[in-house]
Design a protein around this motif. Sequence first.
Motif, mmCIF file in Angstrom:
data_model
loop_
_atom_site.group_PDB
_atom_site.id
_atom_site.type_symbol
_atom_site.label_atom_id
_atom_site.label_comp_id
_atom_site.label_asym_id
_atom_site.label_seq_id
_atom_site.Cartn_x
_atom_site.Cartn_y
_atom_site.Cartn_z
ATOM 1 N N VAL A 579 0.847 -1.196 0.000
ATOM 2 C CA VAL A 579 0.000 0.000 0.000
ATOM 3 C C VAL A 579 0.879 1.242 0.000
ATOM 4 C CG1 VAL A 579 -1.823 1.191 1.223
ATOM 5 C CG2 VAL A 579 -1.707 -1.298 1.298
ATOM 6 N N TRP A 583 1.370 4.059 -3.089
ATOM 7 C CA TRP A 583 0.974 5.433 -2.811
ATOM 8 C C TRP A 583 2.132 6.384 -3.086
ATOM 9 C CZ3 TRP A 583 -3.091 8.310 -2.150
ATOM 10 C CH2 TRP A 583 -2.955 9.543 -1.531
ATOM 11 N N GLY A 602 -5.377 12.614 -13.570
ATOM 12 C CA GLY A 602 -5.001 12.165 -12.230
ATOM 13 C C GLY A 602 -5.804 10.955 -11.805
ATOM 14 N N SER A 603 -7.090 10.971 -12.157
ATOM 15 C CA SER A 603 -7.948 9.852 -11.753
ATOM 16 C C SER A 603 -7.500 8.557 -12.401
ATOM 17 C CB SER A 603 -9.403 10.122 -12.153
ATOM 18 O OG SER A 603 -9.934 11.122 -11.347
ATOM 19 N N LEU A 606 -4.563 7.275 -10.665
ATOM 20 C CA LEU A 606 -4.948 6.731 -9.366
ATOM 21 C C LEU A 606 -5.548 5.343 -9.533
ATOM 22 C CD1 LEU A 606 -4.954 7.598 -6.458
ATOM 23 C CD2 LEU A 606 -7.174 8.660 -6.787
ATOM 24 N N VAL A 607 -6.461 5.219 -10.513
ATOM 25 C CA VAL A 607 -7.076 3.910 -10.747
ATOM 26 C C VAL A 607 -6.005 2.893 -11.093
ATOM 27 C CG1 VAL A 607 -8.596 2.612 -12.266
ATOM 28 C CG2 VAL A 607 -9.300 4.844 -11.427
ATOM 29 N N VAL A 610 -4.150 1.881 -7.982
ATOM 30 C CA VAL A 610 -4.959 0.991 -7.145
ATOM 31 C C VAL A 610 -4.978 -0.412 -7.729
ATOM 32 C CG1 VAL A 610 -7.284 0.531 -6.323
ATOM 33 C CG2 VAL A 610 -6.373 2.841 -6.233
ATOM 34 N N GLU A 613 -1.719 -2.100 -7.111
ATOM 35 C CA GLU A 613 -1.656 -2.474 -5.707
ATOM 36 C C GLU A 613 -2.431 -3.767 -5.460
ATOM 37 O OE1 GLU A 613 -4.424 -1.190 -3.170
ATOM 38 O OE2 GLU A 613 -3.124 -0.549 -1.557
ATOM 39 N N HIS A 614 -3.652 -3.835 -6.004
ATOM 40 C CA HIS A 614 -4.467 -5.027 -5.780
ATOM 41 C C HIS A 614 -3.808 -6.262 -6.384
ATOM 42 C CE1 HIS A 614 -7.438 -2.195 -4.468
ATOM 43 N NE2 HIS A 614 -8.260 -3.165 -4.142
ATOM 44 N N ASP A 632 9.492 -30.311 2.867
ATOM 45 C CA ASP A 632 8.760 -31.554 2.692
ATOM 46 C C ASP A 632 9.173 -32.618 3.712
ATOM 47 O OD1 ASP A 632 6.718 -32.225 0.974
ATOM 48 O OD2 ASP A 632 7.968 -33.728 0.002
ATOM 49 N N ARG A 635 7.619 -32.033 7.043
ATOM 50 C CA ARG A 635 6.194 -32.362 7.052
ATOM 51 C C ARG A 635 6.001 -33.872 7.202
ATOM 52 N NH1 ARG A 635 2.921 -34.231 3.513
ATOM 53 N NH2 ARG A 635 4.421 -34.069 1.825
ATOM 54 N N SER B 603 -10.626 12.903 -7.774
ATOM 55 C CA SER B 603 -9.484 12.237 -7.148
ATOM 56 C C SER B 603 -9.711 12.055 -5.657
ATOM 57 C CB SER B 603 -8.215 13.040 -7.357
ATOM 58 O OG SER B 603 -7.817 12.967 -8.691
ATOM 59 N N LEU B 606 -12.000 9.272 -5.083
ATOM 60 C CA LEU B 606 -11.330 8.010 -5.344
ATOM 61 C C LEU B 606 -10.449 7.624 -4.155
ATOM 62 C CD1 LEU B 606 -11.147 5.971 -7.589
ATOM 63 C CD2 LEU B 606 -9.264 7.248 -8.565
#
Lengths: 675, 675
Positions: A579, A583, A602-603, A606-607, A610, A613-614, A632, A635, B603, B606
């Motif tokens: 995150v 940013w 800008g939008s 930003l999208v 995001v 990031e996801h 292994d 385990r 923005s 958002l």
Amino acid sequence: MCIQTGVCGGASSFTPGWTKVSCPCCASERVEPLVLVKLGQKVVPETKRWLIKLIGAPQKDGGAGLLAHPGEDATGNIIVLSAPRCTLLRATEELGLCKIYHTGEMEAFAYNDRDNFRNSDNMEVFLTSAERQYIIKYELDGLRAQKDLRIPGLPDSCTLQKRDNIWQKLGQVGVIVDTFPLHNPDKLKDLSESWYSGNQLTQPLVNEYFGSSVAFYFSFLDFYTWSLLPPAILGLFIAYFSSRFGDEIYFTDYKNICGHMLQAVFSMLWSTVVIELWKRRSSTLSYQWGTLNLAERFAEPRPGFHGDLGVNPVTGRVEPLFPEWKRDLRMALVSVPVVGLFLGLVVLGMMCFYWAEARVKWLHKDWDSMISQTFLYVPSVLHIVYTNMLATVYKTVAKSLTEYENHREESAYDNHLTGKILVFTFFNNFAVLFHIAFFKQDVPLLRKRLASLLIITQLVNQVTEVVIPFLVDRFISAPHRSEREDDPKEDKFRNQGTLPTFPGLFAEYIELLVQFGYLSLFSCVFPLTAVLLLLNNLTEIRSDAYKICKLFRKPFYPPVASMGVWKVAFEVLSFVSVVSNCWLLLLSPRLQKTSQEAGMSGSHLLVGAVMVEHVLILVKVIMAALIPDEPDWIRKKREHIEYTSMQALRQQVSQGKISKAVCGKTKYTLGLHNK
Amino acid sequence: MCIQTGVCGGASSFTPGWTKVSCPCCASERVEPLVLVKLGQKVVPETKRWLIKLIGAPQKDGGAGLLAHPGEDATGNIIVLSAPRCTLLRATEELGLCKIYHTGEMEAFAYNDRDNFRNSDNMEVFLTSAERQYIIKYELDGLRAQKDLRIPGLPDSCTLQKRDNIWQKLGQVGVIVDTFPLHNPDKLKDLSESWYSGNQLTQPLVNEYFGSSVAFYFSFLDFYTWSLLPPAILGLFIAYFSSRFGDEIYFTDYKNICGHMLQAVFSMLWSTVVIELWKRRSSTLSYQWGTLNLAERFAEPRPGFHGDLGVNPVTGRVEPLFPEWKRDLRMALVSVPVVGLFLGLVVLGMMCFYWAEARVKWLHKDWDSMISQTFLYVPSVLHIVYTNMLATVYKTVAKSLTEYENHREESAYDNHLTGKILVFTFFNNFAVLFHIAFFKQDVPLLRKRLASLLIITQLVNQVTEVVIPFLVDRFISAPHRSEREDDPKEDKFRNQGTLPTFPGLFAEYIELLVQFGYLSLFSCVFPLTAVLLLLNNLTEIRSDAYKICKLFRKPFYPPVASMGVWKVAFEVLSFVSVVSNCWLLLLSPRLQKTSQEAGMSGSHLLVGAVMVEHVLILVKVIMAALIPDEPDWIRKKREHIEYTSMQALRQQVSQGKISKAVCGKTKYTLGLHNK
């Protein structure tokens, strides 16, 4: 009555001064002094004799089943402790330690099967030095009064009630001032020679001498330092290829942006890989150190635990019980709000600081005098004082909160306490940086702050951690501690008591965590972070080692199976870093300019950020899920233990051997069920 | 030689037709016919006799240890199977089922301790009907040739090699056409009366009759339906208070926005709470059904599993082994790319559809004739055909991929296969909606599509799932199956074979998942979703019950401990829903207008949405971590089992009873270790 020194340095030969052992198998030629108990000044010989008798009494009679030596004579203020073979072996089973079976494999130790374990006749090889010493502490902490009794030589007010924890009580009334493990000078010399003098880490020795908690810290430090190599190399490349330096390094052109983005994405994925690989390494180490299978849940509760006496539904033993929901309630209704309050106070402090700073600047502009000049420093000074006071108060509060939560196991207590302090310290460290990054959105300032913090805090830490203790030791403590070869053993032991107590690993871990935070949270701001940290850590390993070996008393550490709460902290940080990095990249003025030139609003930018990031978080989650947390072969080993336990249970139940225990416990569980 | 009917409906009394049992304790007055094996048309009596002998032979001689009945005579094409007590009890231990101990508590069943378990003398009470039937399948699937042998009555080409899976081979060469469990008409009547005729679910009966897989589905359906109440009530409130209806319901004013936001946030947190509570309920059910402790890992590998013979490092048995890394490699290099390719084909199909639609519209505008009018439907039709073909191909591909991955356990195979089909189906269902929501950003269209999908798919599902099978059964199958009371038992059994095979729970679960997806992903678009789903599910419970009881053969289901991969799917969806909902709220034109009026830029809005999203995800993660996955009393119970196993192992190791097994296995593990 002096504790004579044996051939093997530090181990003394059998003398009449030691209490007698009850069983013939434990009788030994040499008794190794392991732990020193320092008594209060006013303790009369009567009390000391009672204490030695208590320590030496067998466990079935309510004693600790240990060996005690009164030092020079019955009036001296120390008791030296050791442990006979049977007590050590029984405790090894109780703790759930794994040891090497005659087949060469690690198996959970069973007292009844002791002869099939390698070296089980020689405790100094079978158990590590740290384990032997911890077992003594474990036995002392487990001492409980079997009936109401008066402590001889003490006023009547100091009476032990039935089931009182004796060692805790003796500490409260001032009979026992200190209990600490003794250094073994020869082994310590071996250790330090192969450790900070040489150029390699020898963790097996660390585990042997200091125990798995310390060994995990050093192993992690080692692992983490080497894992800094890839980001460091990448950082150097990027710094080299972005031809200019100074302020302009920050996103000067398109190539630069790509470089920084590359580094940010790399470091985000790198952090997950490092943590997952560490988990695997950690479980391997835990297997090798025999702590994979610790049975703390099934042992007696920790000394501070209180509750109504009842039958433990898991083990069927009578012991204090405390319902889970009550603890949860206390955490939810008391701990969480209080911790929240303190975090709020940190934020409040920061806001006041910014407000006062603005105010003072405005005043200075207005007046422009020497007085107003000095006023400029007032907010900073006040803020530092405030922060430090808050931290001190918080530490006390966190301790009482965790005590109030009433955890059953020592490790749960430690994890909750560490967690609380951790959150606060982290907040304290990063609040300002986050404020700059997210509210002020001032990337150049952030970069300056980060660089100065990185260099200054590391320097300050090295100084306060090593240089100051070293100077204090050399010039203040050492003159009082002139030690000669032919000093009696007792004086040498006493001298160890003059060293300060080891402050614990919290400070060491938090330093690594903060480093890791700088690196992963703000990696795209300052590409050389990893290089600086790598250099720092290479010295850190050695200075930490020097510190723990030379400047402090040897600490008690229980065997542990992992880094506990610290692993979680590093993991959480690695997710928060995604995150933060996205940013910061978004904020970078150059990127915004470039994208505007490319016709993106800008939008849109930003999208895009995001979405990136996801995707990164998704990739990290998938990576973390796909890389198995243990190799292994471990385990398989674990499953094999499960399988044999299941088989053993089936066979044994059918023989009716534990059916009584099962029946005794059944009603209780059903009772819970019906509730 | 007819199987006579006993007093208890469906159970036949002991007749000479059944094969003999080997041990005296299994001799019983009545033998209950459990499973029907249907042989191929060309099977000669010689083969049938051999098969019956094989089934009846004890397990130590390579047989299945079951009871077989040749039906009317040796030439008939059916074999009726049952199981003697000892085989059932041994399999119960092997499967790791828990049963009620004489103390009233659930304990892992141990054959040697059988007399201490309640009702262990009466198999029809001790084991559920589903368990008894599954055990027969389990034994048949486990039949392996002990040496190379020719099957009597078959050509020489059909020879069994050593370790060949006999039942699989017999299926391949056409000797066995079908193996299915028999319905018990009386119990089925009881079940259906208390189930879909009454107004309450009686899951204990479902578990008893159909097994835990089916019972988990119905329990989840029940649980989920009731958990729809809160969002349904909230949805009704919001719909009521937003005074106008129709298109204007969507964010007409500030109050409406608040209402929708409230609902979105509520449904996002609600989904996590529901899933966490289900996990607790699921583990309680699993405890009650005795499947908490299944030992599939320690049992024989599934029939389709292949690998080099070796010693299993966990159990010490000789069996095929397949290294973990090879499976991982196959998944990473083959399965993942192929699945990705198919997902890509779905997207490609969608893109072609949109392109063709635009093209056709443009043509229609140009020409405006009847022909071009009909052309308008061509893209939709082609797209539907394409999607269906793709789905069919994909199912085959997914099966061979999962087979190629070579999973050791049946449940792992099922989970991987289900997971693959699940991802694809889900993608197929939601690709269009996501496209509308994220690319077209057309919220009203999304709402229309969603409403129509919700209503249409539910209707279509109910019709295809229940009405069509019902009609087929009533008007096509039933006339050939006129059954009278006095028909011989054999004919009644044969009649059950004419019913279609139960298609599995995949379709049922995916329906719920898609519902849950509509509800959680797009909840802020259409507030009445929960109400519609609640109504649908109330009928769904009953129609599903009717379906499984009346319209299909009884299915075989292994005992399972949870919903497996479906739980994960619901969990993932509940996290994706946060992203989706925040994005949809952000897109809503009204919200954008309102915020613009309030002076916020796009923005800012958002950034706000992203922050809300992050906070919600954080809250969900914390909630999921804090709510324990199992109730406290089950955790205690589990720990108690661990504790007693540990104790049993210690005692047994010390008695040297399993040391041989440990030694035999040791070298192998060490070998792995050294690698």
